[in-house]
Scaffold this motif. Structure first.
Motif: not given
Length: 806
Positions: A775-788
Motif C-alpha cells: 500500500n503506497k499510502d500506509k503500512t499494511l495491517t494483518d487485517k488488510m492482508i487477510d482481507q486481500s
C-alpha cells in the motif's frame, strides 16, 4: 572510369595545374581520383633510344657474322658499337639504344643495355631491330630510317610515340554527367574558370533529300528521343594512329574506324552511339519496339539470348531484332569491312528500361553504364553530328538525306526555388551572393527571378541528379570547397527534410546492444534462399514465393518467406565446427507474392540451442528450454514499454509447440520449439528454440517515454498459496484472475513450485504461488492482508475452479 590527361586537354586548358593539383581538385569536387598511371603507346616510351648515323662499318676481327661500327648519336664522340645485323652499313640512319637504356622486346623479357666486350671488341650501345624496340615483329635486320633528323634526336619524336597520364576516377552512381572527358572538364571549369572548348560541328551539312532509312518509334515511353543519319560510301578499315592511341589509353581495343568513332564520341561527351550496316536493315526501316517474350536474339558475342517482353529492341522493317537498345549490338547488323553504307543512331532511352534489361541479361557495357544512370536527352543531335563528321573525314563517306529526329515531348530543364537562408544554414557559413551566382553560372545552372530572399535555379538536362533545393546547395558547396568551410568548436548538422520522431535505425541499434548484452550474437543471412524451404513448411505457399528472374543459382532462386532457415543454416555451420551452445538474433525482411502485388515486412528472429548457461566451477550447465527464451522475449517486450501482454498456445508449420504473445490483442511475437523435420533439413541434430517478432508492429507501438513510479515509503508483504487446478489452466490465467480481484495492493505474483504426480488426482496439477502486497499510502495491517488474500482465494475458486491446499 578512366580519363586521359592529354585527351582532357583537348577541351580545357589544365597546363597551369600539376597532376597532383588536378587530382586534389577533382577529388574535392566529388570525382574521387583512385589512382594515376602512366600510359605509353610503346612500353618504356623509347626512353634512351636516339637516332644515330653510322659513320664507319668494318668486319669484326674475331667473328665472321659481326661488324664493328662507329655511330654518331649526337654526343661529342661517336659511339663504338658491335652489331650482328647483316644489313648494317656506313651512311645509314638507325635507332640506337644507349648505355643504361631498358628495352622491352615484343616476345621476350626486358633487358638493360650495358657496356660490354664482344669477342674482344668494346661495345657502347645497340643498333636496334623492330622487335627489340617492341614496335614490330621483324628481326631480319636493323631498322634503317629515311629521315633528315639529326643524330641524337629522341626516337620517340621520330616515331611519334605518345605518353599520357591516365586518371582513374571512382564515379558515384549519381554523377551520370561526369562519364566523359567533357563532363570532367565541366567540373574543372567550375572550379578554375578555365574556358571549355567543345568540338566544332558547324561544318555539318546534309542533302535536302528523303532519308535513305526510315525510323518508326513504337514505344515512346522507353525511347523518348531517337535521332539518326545515313552515311554512304564509307571505307571501313583501321583507324588512324591518333584515334587508336586515344582509345588504348583508356583501356579500349580499337576495332575499325566506324566503331572506334562511336566509342570515341561516347567517351568524349558521354552520349552512346550505335552504327548499323544499312545492308542489314531490311526494307530500309528501323523500328524501335519490344518483341514477344522468349524471342531468341543473337548478340555480338555470339550468344543466343531469350528476350523479355520489356526489353527494348532496335528492329528492321521485318521486326527482326538488330540491337538490344542501349545495351548490346546484334551479330548480323554490325559494321564490318564489307560495309559500305552506315546508319548512325543517337538516342535517349528510359533509364529504367535499360537498367532492367542490362540486369536481366547480365550485360554491362559502356553504353548501358551511361543509359541506366541517365544521359542528356538534349545532346543527341550534337553527338550524332560530331560522329557523322568524323566518319565522313576518316572513311571518305558522304552524309545522305536529312537528319531524323523523333522527339515528341522535349525534356525541359528542372526549375528549383532557392532560399539564401537555407543555403547558409546547410553550408554552415554565409557565402557572398555574387559568389553563389558565379558558381552556379559556371555549372551552367541559370539564375533568374532574383530577390533578397532567394532566386530560381534552372538546372540543365544533363544534371539528372539535381532536382531539389538540397541538390543545388550540394553543387554550390562542392565547387566552393568543403575545405574552405571552417569547423565550429561544437560540431552540428542541419537538414531540410523532416524525420519521424521514431528512428528505426536507432531503435534497432539499442535492441541489438541489449540482446548482445544477454549473450546473443547477431547474424546476417542472405534474403535469397532455396525454393524448397517454402515447400517444407505447411503454412507457407510456394506459389507466394517471390521468384528471382535472373537467379545466380537454384539455391538463391527465391526471396525468403521466413527468417527461420537462415538461422538454421548458421546453426548447422557452427555445430559442424563443434560450436553447440548458440544464441543468435537477426533482423531482416521477409517477402511474399500476393496476386499481382508483393508484401514485405521486417522480422526480428531469436534462435537458442544447446546450453543456455554453460557449466562452471560453481554450477552445472543449464540446457536452453522454452522458459529461457520466453523470459528473454518478455524482457524485450517490456523494454519496448508494451503492457497488457497476453498469450495463446500455438502450433503451426514451424513450431511443434509454443505461444503467440499479444499486446491489446495485437500479435507481436510467436515462439516455441522448431519442428524436428525442419531442423533435419539443415542437419541440425539439437533442439532449436525460435522466436519471431513482427518488427514493424514493434516499431509502430514503440513508446520512447520513460515510465517510472516513486518508490513506496512503506514495506512490502509476501504471502504464499498452494492451489490445485486443472492441467489446462496456465499461470497467465491465474495471473489475470489475481490482478482483477486485487487491483490496489497486489504488486507482483510468481509461481515458485509446480507439482504433478500421484499425490493429487489425475488431470490436476499443484501451483505454489507467491504474492507481494503493498500500500503506497500506509503500512499494511494483518487485517488488510487477510482481507486481500481472502479476495484472491475466492476469485481462484470461482474463476479457475481451484482447490486451496492448507
Amino acid at each position: 572510369m578512366k580519363i586521359s590527361l592529354s585527351w582532357l586537354k583537348d577541351y580545357i586548358d589544365v597546363n597551369n595545374l600539376k597532376i597532383d593539383e588536378l587530382e586534389e581538385l577533382l577529388t574535392q569536387t566529388g570525382l574521387e581520383v583512385e589512382g594515376i598511371e602512366k600510359f605509353e603507346t610503346i612500353k618504356g616510351g623509347l626512353e634512351g633510344i636516339v637516332v644515330g648515323e653510322v659513320l664507319t662499318c668494318d668486319k669484326h676481327p674475331n667473328a665472321d657474322k659481326l661488324k664493328v661500327t662507329t655511330v654518331d648519336i649526337g654526343e661529342d664522340e661517336p659511339s663504338h658499337i658491335v652489331c650482328g645485323a647483316p644489313n648494317v652499313d656506313a651512311g645509314q640512319k638507325v635507332l640506337v639504344a644507349t648505355v643504361g637504356t631498358t628495352l622491352y622486346p615484343e616476345d621476350s623479357e626486358p633487358f638493360k643495355i650495358k657496356k660490354a666486350k664482344i669477342r674482344g671488341e668494346a661495345s657502347y650501345g645497340m643498333i636496334c631491330a623492330e622487335d627489340e624496340l617492341g614496335i614490330g615483329t621483324s628481326h631480319e635486320g636493323i631498322m634503317v630510317l629515311n629521315t633528315d633528323l639529326p643524330a641524337g634526336t629522341p626516337a620517340a619524336k621520330y616515331l611519334n610515340i605518345e605518353s599520357d597520364q591516365i586518371i582513374e576516377i571512382g564515379l558515384t552512381p549519381n554523377r551520370a554527367d561526369a562519364t566523359s572527358h567533357v563532363g570532367v572538364a565541366r567540373d574543372v571549369h567550375a572550379v578554375t574558370g578555365n574556358k571549355i572548348q567543345w568540338p566544332d560541328i558547324n561544318s555539318f551539312s546534309t542533302t535536302n533529300t528523303q532519308p535513305p532509312v526510315k525510323v518508326v518509334v513504337e514505344n515512346k515511353e522507353a525511347c523518348p528521343r531517337y535521332s539518326g543519319v545515313t552515311i554512304e560510301g564509307v571505307e571501313v578499315g583501321p583507324s588512324p594512329e591518333w584515334l587508336q592511341n586515344k582509345l588504348r589509353a583508356i583501356g579500349l581495343t580499337p576495332k575499325n574506324n566506324v566503331v572506334d568513332i562511336t566509342n570515341f564520341v561516347l567517351h568524349e561527351i558521354g552520349q552512346p552511339l550505335h552504327a548499323f550496316d544499312v545492308a542489314a536493315i531490311d526494307n530500309n526501316e528501323v523500328r524501335v519496339k519490344t518483341l514477344p517474350k522468349n524471342t531468341v536474339f543473337t548478340t555480338l558475342d555470339g550468344e543466343e539470348r531469350k528476350l523479355h517482353e520489356k526489353d527494348l529492341m532496335i528492329c528492321n522493317g521485318k521486326d527482326q531484332g538488330m540491337c538490344i537498345a542501349g545495351v548490346f549490338g546484334g551479330e548480323k547488323s554490325g559494321v564490318t569491312e564489307k560495309t559500305t553504307d552506315v546508319f548512325l543512331e543517337s538516342a535517349y532511352f528510359n533509364p529504367d528500361y535499360i537498367r532492367s534489361t542490362s540486369q536481366r541479361h547480365l550485360l554491362k557495357t559502356d553504353a548501358s553504364f551511361r543509359y541506366e544512370r541517365g544521359t542528356d536527352p538534349n545532346i543527341c543531335l550534337y553527338a550524332l553530328k560530331r560522329a557523322a563528321l568524323l566518319i565522313k573525314e576518316l572513311t571518305g563517306g558522304e552524309i545522305k538525306g536529312e537528319v531524323i529526329d523523333i522527339y515528341d515531348k522535349p525534356v525541359e530543364p528542372v526549375t528549383v526555388n532557392m532560399k539564401y537562408k537555407n543555403i547558409d544554414r546547410l553550408i554552415g557559413i554565409k557565402i557572398d551572393k555574387q559568389k553563389i551566382k558565379e558558381i552556379l553560372e559556371r555549372l551552367e545552372i541559370e539564375v533568374s527571378n532574383e530577390t533578397e530572399e532567394g532566386f530560381v535555379a534552372t538546372v540543365p538536362t544533363y544534371r539528372v541528379d539535381v532536382t531539389r533545393e538540397a541538390d543545388v546547395i550540394e553543387e554550390i558547396i562542392r565547387i566552393y570547397g568543403l575545405n574552405n568551410i571552417p569547423l565550429r568548436e561544437t560540431l552540428s548538422a542541419d537538414y531540410l527534410s523532416s524525420f519521424d520522431e521514431k528512428d528505426p535505425g536507432k531503435i534497432y541499434t539499442t535492441t541489438a546492444h541489449y540482446l548482445a548484452g544477454l549473450g546473443f550474437h547477431e547474424i546476417m543471412s542472405n534474403s535469397l534462399t532455396k525454393p524448397q524451404y517454402s515447400d517444407a513448411v505447411e503454412d507457407l505457399n510456394s506459389e507466394e514465393d517471390v521468384v528471382i528472374l535472373n537467379k545466380l543459382s537454384e539455391d538463391l532462386g527465391v526471396m525468403r518467406q521466413t527468417m527461420l532457415f537462415g538461422g538454421l543454416e548458421a546453426i548447422a555451420r557452427n555445430q559442424n565446427r563443434k560450436q553447440n551452445n548458440l544464441k543468435f538474433f537477426e533482423l531482416g525482411k521477409t517477402y511474399r507474392k500476393k496476386g499481382d502485388s508483393y508484401q514485405e515486412g521486417y522480422k526480428l528472429a531469436l534462435f537458442v540451442t544447446g546450453d543456455a548457461v554453460e557449466e562452471n566451477w560453481q554450477s552445472k550447465a543449464i540446457e536452453a528450454d522454452f522458459h529461457y527464451l520466453y523470459g528473454k522475449v518478455l524482457t524485450l517486450l517490456k523494454k519496448f514499454n508494451f503492457d497488457n501482454i497476453t498469450n495463446e498456445r500455438t502450433s503451426d508449420g514451424v513450431l511443434a509447440d509454443g505461444l503467440t504473445l499479444f499486446s491489446n490483442k495485437t500479435p507481436l511475437v510467436k515462439l516455441g520449439l522448431v519442428k524436428n523435420d525442419l531442423t533435419a533439413i539443415n542437419d541440425v541434430k539439437m533442439p532449436v528454440w525460435y522466436a519471431e517478432f513482427d518488427w514493424d508492429k514493434m516499431i509502430d507501438k514503440k513508446d520512447n517515454s520513460v515510465v517510472y513510479n516513486e518508490i513506496s515509503k512503506f514495506p512490502e508483504v509476501r504471502r504464499d498459496l498452494s492451489l490445485v487446478i486443472d492441467k489446462n489452466i496456465s499461470f497467465d490465467d491465474l495471473k489475470e484472475t489475481a490482478f482483477k480481484a486485487e487491483r490496489k495492493m497486489l504488486k507482483r505474483i510468481n509461481v515458485f513450485d509446480v507439482y504433478e504426480g500421484d499425490k493429487i488426482e489425475e488431470g490436476k496439477k499443484a501451483y505454489a504461488l507467491s504474492f507481494v502486497l503493498e500500500n503506497k499510502d500506509k503500512t499494511l495491517t494483518d487485517k488488510m492482508i487477510d482481507q486481500s488474500m481472502q479476495r484472491l482465494i475466492k476469485a481462484f475458486e470461482k474463476h479457475n475452479n481451484a482447490y486451496i491446499r492448507k
